[in-house]
Write a protein that holds these residues in place. Structure first.
Motif, PDB file in Angstrom:
ATOM      1  N   ALA A  37       0.846  -1.197   0.000  1.00  0.00           N
ATOM      2  CA  ALA A  37       0.000   0.000   0.000  1.00  0.00           C
ATOM      3  C   ALA A  37       0.878   1.242   0.000  1.00  0.00           C
ATOM      4  O   ALA A  37       1.819   1.352   0.793  1.00  0.00           O
ATOM      5  CB  ALA A  37      -0.923   0.008   1.215  1.00  0.00           C
ATOM      6  N   PHE A  38       0.574   2.175  -0.897  1.00  0.00           N
ATOM      7  CA  PHE A  38       1.251   3.465  -0.978  1.00  0.00           C
ATOM      8  C   PHE A  38       0.211   4.540  -0.659  1.00  0.00           C
ATOM      9  O   PHE A  38      -0.810   4.637  -1.340  1.00  0.00           O
ATOM     10  CB  PHE A  38       1.812   3.695  -2.380  1.00  0.00           C
ATOM     11  CG  PHE A  38       2.897   2.734  -2.779  1.00  0.00           C
ATOM     12  CD1 PHE A  38       4.231   3.093  -2.665  1.00  0.00           C
ATOM     13  CD2 PHE A  38       2.580   1.473  -3.265  1.00  0.00           C
ATOM     14  CE1 PHE A  38       5.234   2.205  -3.035  1.00  0.00           C
ATOM     15  CE2 PHE A  38       3.579   0.590  -3.647  1.00  0.00           C
ATOM     16  CZ  PHE A  38       4.905   0.953  -3.518  1.00  0.00           C
ATOM     17  N   VAL A  39       0.481   5.337   0.352  1.00  0.00           N
ATOM     18  CA  VAL A  39      -0.478   6.352   0.793  1.00  0.00           C
ATOM     19  C   VAL A  39       0.174   7.722   0.684  1.00  0.00           C
ATOM     20  O   VAL A  39       1.273   7.943   1.213  1.00  0.00           O
ATOM     21  CB  VAL A  39      -0.937   6.103   2.245  1.00  0.00           C
ATOM     22  CG1 VAL A  39      -1.993   7.120   2.650  1.00  0.00           C
ATOM     23  CG2 VAL A  39      -1.492   4.685   2.392  1.00  0.00           C
ATOM     24  N   GLY A  40      -0.504   8.646  -0.010  1.00  0.00           N
ATOM     25  CA  GLY A  40       0.034   9.997  -0.136  1.00  0.00           C
ATOM     26  C   GLY A  40      -0.556  10.735  -1.319  1.00  0.00           C
ATOM     27  O   GLY A  40      -1.618  10.380  -1.848  1.00  0.00           O
ATOM     28  N   HIS A  41       0.170  11.755  -1.753  1.00  0.00           N
ATOM     29  CA  HIS A  41      -0.314  12.665  -2.788  1.00  0.00           C
ATOM     30  C   HIS A  41      -0.061  12.116  -4.189  1.00  0.00           C
ATOM     31  O   HIS A  41       1.029  11.639  -4.488  1.00  0.00           O
ATOM     32  CB  HIS A  41       0.403  14.014  -2.633  1.00  0.00           C
ATOM     33  CG  HIS A  41       0.014  15.031  -3.660  1.00  0.00           C
ATOM     34  ND1 HIS A  41      -1.238  15.591  -3.718  1.00  0.00           N
ATOM     35  CD2 HIS A  41       0.711  15.583  -4.683  1.00  0.00           C
ATOM     36  CE1 HIS A  41      -1.289  16.454  -4.719  1.00  0.00           C
ATOM     37  NE2 HIS A  41      -0.119  16.464  -5.321  1.00  0.00           N
ATOM     38  N   THR A  42      -1.089  12.170  -5.040  1.00  0.00           N
ATOM     39  CA  THR A  42      -0.953  11.837  -6.458  1.00  0.00           C
ATOM     40  C   THR A  42      -1.643  12.918  -7.273  1.00  0.00           C
ATOM     41  O   THR A  42      -2.417  13.719  -6.743  1.00  0.00           O
ATOM     42  CB  THR A  42      -1.566  10.467  -6.796  1.00  0.00           C
ATOM     43  OG1 THR A  42      -2.970  10.497  -6.506  1.00  0.00           O
ATOM     44  CG2 THR A  42      -0.911   9.353  -5.996  1.00  0.00           C
ATOM     45  N   ALA A  71       5.840  12.175  -4.165  1.00  0.00           N
ATOM     46  CA  ALA A  71       6.838  11.143  -3.867  1.00  0.00           C
ATOM     47  C   ALA A  71       6.249   9.755  -4.084  1.00  0.00           C
ATOM     48  O   ALA A  71       6.977   8.801  -4.364  1.00  0.00           O
ATOM     49  CB  ALA A  71       7.319  11.285  -2.418  1.00  0.00           C
ATOM     50  N   VAL A  72       4.930   9.647  -3.984  1.00  0.00           N
ATOM     51  CA  VAL A  72       4.271   8.357  -4.167  1.00  0.00           C
ATOM     52  C   VAL A  72       4.472   7.846  -5.592  1.00  0.00           C
ATOM     53  O   VAL A  72       4.742   6.664  -5.815  1.00  0.00           O
ATOM     54  CB  VAL A  72       2.771   8.470  -3.829  1.00  0.00           C
ATOM     55  CG1 VAL A  72       2.010   7.228  -4.270  1.00  0.00           C
ATOM     56  CG2 VAL A  72       2.582   8.687  -2.334  1.00  0.00           C
ATOM     57  N   GLY A  73       4.327   8.727  -6.581  1.00  0.00           N
ATOM     58  CA  GLY A  73       4.476   8.310  -7.963  1.00  0.00           C
ATOM     59  C   GLY A  73       5.835   7.682  -8.228  1.00  0.00           C
ATOM     60  O   GLY A  73       5.946   6.627  -8.873  1.00  0.00           O
ATOM     61  N   TYR A  74       6.901   8.303  -7.730  1.00  0.00           N
ATOM     62  CA  TYR A  74       8.241   7.763  -7.915  1.00  0.00           C
ATOM     63  C   TYR A  74       8.405   6.442  -7.157  1.00  0.00           C
ATOM     64  O   TYR A  74       9.041   5.503  -7.655  1.00  0.00           O
ATOM     65  CB  TYR A  74       9.287   8.764  -7.439  1.00  0.00           C
ATOM     66  CG  TYR A  74       9.438   9.966  -8.338  1.00  0.00           C
ATOM     67  CD1 TYR A  74      10.144   9.875  -9.537  1.00  0.00           C
ATOM     68  CD2 TYR A  74       8.880  11.194  -7.995  1.00  0.00           C
ATOM     69  CE1 TYR A  74      10.291  10.977 -10.365  1.00  0.00           C
ATOM     70  CE2 TYR A  74       9.015  12.303  -8.820  1.00  0.00           C
ATOM     71  CZ  TYR A  74       9.718  12.192 -10.005  1.00  0.00           C
ATOM     72  OH  TYR A  74       9.857  13.280 -10.826  1.00  0.00           O
ATOM     73  N   ALA A  75       7.830   6.362  -5.956  1.00  0.00           N
ATOM     74  CA  ALA A  75       7.951   5.135  -5.160  1.00  0.00           C
ATOM     75  C   ALA A  75       7.258   3.970  -5.863  1.00  0.00           C
ATOM     76  O   ALA A  75       7.780   2.848  -5.882  1.00  0.00           O
ATOM     77  CB  ALA A  75       7.347   5.355  -3.767  1.00  0.00           C
TER      78      ALA A  75
END
Length: 621
Positions: A37-42, A71-75
């Motif tokens: 799960a990735f949580v943050g801004h997109t 940072a989510v997109g890169y992760a």
């Protein structure tokens, strides 16, 4: 044949009767181990709603891809690049920020212009400004229903909804159909009447068409052309109905020369509905309005209602990146990381935005909340070292801030990665959690969850270098403190070189010191918890206990054969106990069955000591 079997057929002749009986053995299926799960801004995507994606291409389509603000997109990009297969994305923005693009469609059917239908982008963000909607009446009931088409000028997606009605009692009520079926828009009825159609709609033609052998002038945008509608010498027989007239008009308009680089004339569409025709420019530019001018156009009724070929949505605003409170979210409202409470099969959690927090205490606050969630949902958290840790001394000094969150459901990784930014082509630093999660997934698939996601096989693909190059001595200062170091080795490159939980400091002497031990236990717990659901409401007796022992032992023995446990025999590797010793008469009276399971996990060989002695003499074979 078993005495408790019930015969399906009554024997009527001497012979052998064969019946198939269902097995009483219950199998326990394994669960996922590396869904992250990735949580943050997109850039875009539904807010506070977990969405599963299986590739970065799908992430780009659903969440807008890479942006310098996320940072989510890169992760996520690094996760799939390192072997990840399934990601769960939760888009979070700062509370109160972000706005969905919108357009209000109007109606002139009642001879007075009024707003009737609001069309909103499904999700907040500037991306919605690229949406275009079109309306036509080419339906089975052209006097009452309408069609609504949606086009994403930036992403290329298209949707069409036919036979819609503005009557709430109708089976194709517009909000019900569109809001349930569209991934691009939602609509709200705000008035009475149908929205006006796109493009130019003629006045009704009579049952007999007028003289069509006339010269017409047409303007699309600023380009004006003149043509003969019907030429008996070249067009064959004259149209005898409105449908044939629409075909003729479309052919003539498409033959007209376009402005340079335009497709307004070449892609014109002329549709007949009822006794009218609708002319729409072959363009998604709202300025390309079709207008028929002159006396001949007036006589034919082609100067009817005029609208743009598409109605553009406007006013979308991207939300601001979330703060600590936004990321933590509300359990009651299921926002932020709390939205994962309703999501099954999430094994790893990544919060890549925390590394950039200027106040490390804010990051620790989020980590604390995330660990509570992880403990409840059997998830493992990957924590990025703060950006401010630019050296080993800074890491040792800053580690004190993480003392309150030294739990065994998380691991801390240092330093940051140096990768080429796909957006700029320049080298820059990134938090490592996304790439490390990909390594976890790759290791689980190739070796199993019991194998430490570290070592020479845990190479970080696509990584140019590390922000801090650690020596053996520096690694030796951080490893005993529970910091998982990333190292670069000749012939191997950047790799994960640590497998300890945040509770893995030597001073704490925890039984959950190692990442693979903790994750194996979570894996077994989740598998048994799901695989024994059938036990609920079964008679609590010896027969049930025997089935539980058989199911659990079979599952654990399969893991033992794969090398998940230490020991040379199953007795040394695991045990399952469920009998009168674990479940007393009082437990039975209270509806409780107790199952005691023990496993002997394999701990990683963290320190390999080789002793060499020099001898003299010769060896004989």
């Amino acid at each position: 044949m078993p005495t408790n079997a019930v015969s399906a057929a009554k024997p009527t002749y001497p012979g052998v009767y064969v019946e198939e009986l269902p097995s009483s053995a219950r199998t326990i299926s394994t669960v996922t181990t590396s869904v992250t799960a990735f949580v943050g801004h997109t850039r875009r995507g539904p807010l506070n709603q977990p969405v599963r994606v299986t590739s970065f291409t799908e992430f780009e389509r659903r969440f807008g891809g890479l942006t310098s603000q996320s940072a989510v997109g890169y992760a996520v990009h690094q996760f799939f690049g390192n072997g990840g297969t399934v990601a769960v994305i939760v888009r979070v923005t700062k509370a109160g920020s972000g706005k969905a693009a919108c357009v209000t469609l109007e109606s002139t059917e009642g001879h007075s212009e009024s707003a009737v239908l609001e069309v909103h982008a499904k999700e907040p963000g500037h991306w919605g400004d690229g949406l275009r909607v079109a309306v036509d009446y080419d339906t089975a009931c052209p006097d009452d229903e309408f069609n609504l088409s949606v086009y994403d000028a930036r992403g290329g997606a298209r949707e069409a909804f036919t036979g819609l009605s503005m009557d709430a009692s109708h089976g194709r009520y517009a909000p019900t159909v569109v809001n349930a079926g569209s991934r691009l828009i939602r609509v709200d009825v705000v008035g009475e009447g149908r929205p006006d159609p796109s493009g130019t709609v003629s006045k009704p033609f009579g049952h007999e068409l007028p003289d069509l052998a006339v010269d017409l002038k047409v303007k699309i945008g600023e380009v004006e052309r003149e043509f003969t509608l019907y030429d008996p010498d070249s067009d064959g027989e004259a149209p005898c109905n409105v449908a044939e007239l629409a075909l003729l008009l479309e052919r003539k308009l498409r033959a007209l020369p376009d402005a340079p680089g335009k497709h307004a004339f070449a892609g014109v569409e002329v549709t007949a509905f009822g006794r009218r025709v609708q002319v729409v420019a072959g363009s998604t530019d709202p300025e390309d309005v079709v207008r028929f001018v002159g006396e001949c156009a007036n006589d034919l009724g082609l100067e009817g209602s005029v609208n743009p070929p598409v109605f553009p949505l406007e006013g979308g605003e991207d939300g601001d990146p979330p703060g600590p409170r936004d990321l933590i979210g509300s359990e009651a409202d299921k926002t932020g990381i709390q939205s994962l409470r309703g999501e099954d099969d999430v094994n790893l959690l990544v919060l890549p935005e925390l590394a950039a927090y200027e106040n490390v205490d804010d990051a620790v606050t989020v980590v604390s909340a995330a660990q509570r969630l992880c403990q409840e949902r059997r998830i493992f958290l990957l924590v990025d070292a703060p950006n401010s840790w630019g050296s080993v001394d800074a890491a040792r000094a800053g580690l004190a801030a993480f003392e309150p969150v030294r739990g065994n459901h998380a691991g801390l990784y240092f330093p940051q990665l140096q990768l080429t930014d796909p957006l700029t082509g320049r080298l820059r630093s990134f938090p490592p959690s996304g790439a490390v999660a990909g390594v976890f997934a790759r290791t689980d698939a190739e070796r199993g969850v019991w194998k430490a996601p570290a070592g020479t096989e845990a190479r970080l693909a696509g990584v140019h270098s590390l922000a801090v190059n650690l020596t053996d001595r520096e690694n030796g200062l951080l490893n005993p403190l529970g910091v998982n170091c990333l190292r670069t080795f000749p012939m191997v490159g950047p790799t994960v070189w640590g497998a300890r939980t945040l509770e893995g400091s030597d001073a704490l002497d925890s039984e959950w010191k190692y990442v693979p031990v903790r994750r194996l236990a979570l894996y077994v717990e989740e598998s048994l918890q799901r695989g024994l659901q059938w036990v609920v409401f079964e008679p609590n007796d010896e027969n049930l206990w025997q089935q539980i022992r058989l199911s659990a032992s079979s599952y654990l023995h399969n893991l033992f054969r794969q090398g998940a446990f230490k020991g040379g025999t199953p007795r040394e590797a695991y045990f399952v106990k469920c009998d009168h010793d674990t479940t007393t008469d009082e437990d039975i009276a209270n509806g409780v069955v107790n199952v005691l399971v023990g496993i002997a996990p394999v701990k990683p060989a963290e320190f390999v000591i080789v002793k060499i002695q020099q001898t003299s003499g010769q060896f004989e074979l």
